[in-house]
Design an enzyme around this catalytic site. Structure first.
Site, short mmCIF file in Angstrom:
data_model
loop_
_atom_site.label_atom_id
_atom_site.label_comp_id
_atom_site.label_asym_id
_atom_site.label_seq_id
_atom_site.Cartn_x
_atom_site.Cartn_y
_atom_site.Cartn_z
N ASP A 118 2.53 9.36 -8.85
CA ASP A 118 3.61 10.18 -9.42
C ASP A 118 3.50 10.18 -10.95
OD1 ASP A 118 6.18 11.56 -9.60
OD2 ASP A 118 6.56 10.77 -7.59
N ASP A 141 0.85 -1.20 0.00
CA ASP A 141 0.00 0.00 0.00
C ASP A 141 0.88 1.24 0.00
OD1 ASP A 141 -1.87 1.95 0.30
OD2 ASP A 141 -2.65 1.26 2.22
N LYS A 164 0.18 3.68 -2.19
CA LYS A 164 -0.66 4.74 -2.78
C LYS A 164 0.16 5.54 -3.80
CE LYS A 164 -3.93 4.93 1.01
NZ LYS A 164 -3.23 4.11 2.03
O1 C5P Z 1 -6.33 0.47 11.44
P1 C5P Z 1 -7.36 0.49 10.34
O2 C5P Z 1 -8.21 -0.76 10.29
O3 C5P Z 1 -8.17 1.75 10.31
O4 C5P Z 1 -6.46 0.47 9.01
C1 C5P Z 1 -6.96 0.75 7.72
C2 C5P Z 1 -5.84 0.61 6.73
O5 C5P Z 1 -6.31 0.88 5.42
C3 C5P Z 1 -4.67 1.55 6.94
O6 C5P Z 1 -3.49 0.88 6.52
C4 C5P Z 1 -4.96 2.71 6.02
O7 C5P Z 1 -3.78 3.36 5.61
C5 C5P Z 1 -5.60 1.98 4.85
N1 C5P Z 1 -6.49 2.75 3.99
C6 C5P Z 1 -7.60 3.41 4.45
N2 C5P Z 1 -8.41 4.10 3.57
C7 C5P Z 1 -8.13 4.11 2.26
C8 C5P Z 1 -7.02 3.42 1.77
C9 C5P Z 1 -6.21 2.73 2.67
O8 C5P Z 1 -7.89 3.37 5.66
N3 C5P Z 1 -8.94 4.70 1.42
#
Ligand code: C5P
EC number: 4.1.1.23
Length: 215
Positions: A65, A60, A62
């Protein structure tokens, strides 16, 4: 990624020992392990290979670029052993095309963020989420990332992408989303971090989420 439990672990811890302990404890309940900047900046990209022995890894980063830099990032990620990469879509079609091209060369997957799951995710993302979802389809991405905190948005995005692309959905537990609700809304997998890795028993927490979803 093979669908068994509909659960992806977001492994946002920053040290190798904890990461491997938690990953080992929950590996039977998760279809994939998502790693991002916290763990890779803490321990280096080599952690991807170690985790990949337990479950497929989604990187992940993201990615957001210009096409050439995106290409270089994706190459490093796949060479490190990741099964998939998460990219942004707002950088435009040429940038996304670059990631998809590298993924196809390596036989790996690309997931595109359509709308973030946190409250601020509605500020800039919501107006363009549908356009990004359409672009993900046109570019040949594997799937999209859509918010478990807003199952109605997952439903909207599912209508746009149809059934060929997958939806992976973060925001369950710590951010307030319900795993069962978002699976019912059309997500293929939920992504869960803190509710699992901060639990006294990550395995029990993961098992409970799987039972709740009945996926
Ligand atoms: O701890 P939690 O369950 O909130 O983690 C959610 C994960 O999903 C984190 O790694 C966060 O960076 C990722 N994420 C997110 N929303 C997005 C994309 C990725 O929460 N739209």
């Amino acid at each position: 990624m093979e669908k068994k439990n509909c659960l992806i672990l977001a492994l946002d811890v920053t040290d190798r020992e904890n990461a491997l302990r938690i990953a080992n404890e929950v590996s039977e309940y998760v279809d994939s392990i998502k790693v991002g900047y916290p763990l890779v900046l803490g321990e280096g990209l080599g952690i991807v290979k170690e985790l990949a022995e337990l479950a497929p890894v989604i990187a992940d980063f993201k990615v957001a670029d210009i096409p050439n830099t995106d290409r270089l990032i994706c190459e490093q990620v796949f060479k490190a052993g990741a099964d998939a990469v998460i990219t942004h879509g707002f950088t435009g079609r040429d940038s996304l095309d670059s990631c998809v091209k590298v993924a196809k060369e390596y036989g790996r997957d690309v997931y595109v963020v359509t709308e973030m799951s946190h409250p601020g995710g509605v500020e800039f993302f919501r107006p363009v989420a549908e356009t990004i979802a359409k672009m993900a389809v046109d570019a040949g991405a594997t799937g999209v990332v859509a918010p478990a905190t807003r199952p109605e948005r997952v439903r909207d995005i599912r209508k746009i992408i149809g059934n060929d692309l997958h939806i992976i959905s973060p925001g369950v537990g710590a951010q307030g989303g319900s795993a069962a609700d978002v699976i019912n809304a059309g997500a293929d997998w939920v992504i869960v971090g803190r509710s699992i890795y901060n639990s006294d028993s990550p395995a029990d927490a993961a098992m409970k989420i799987c039972n709740d979803m009945k996926c």
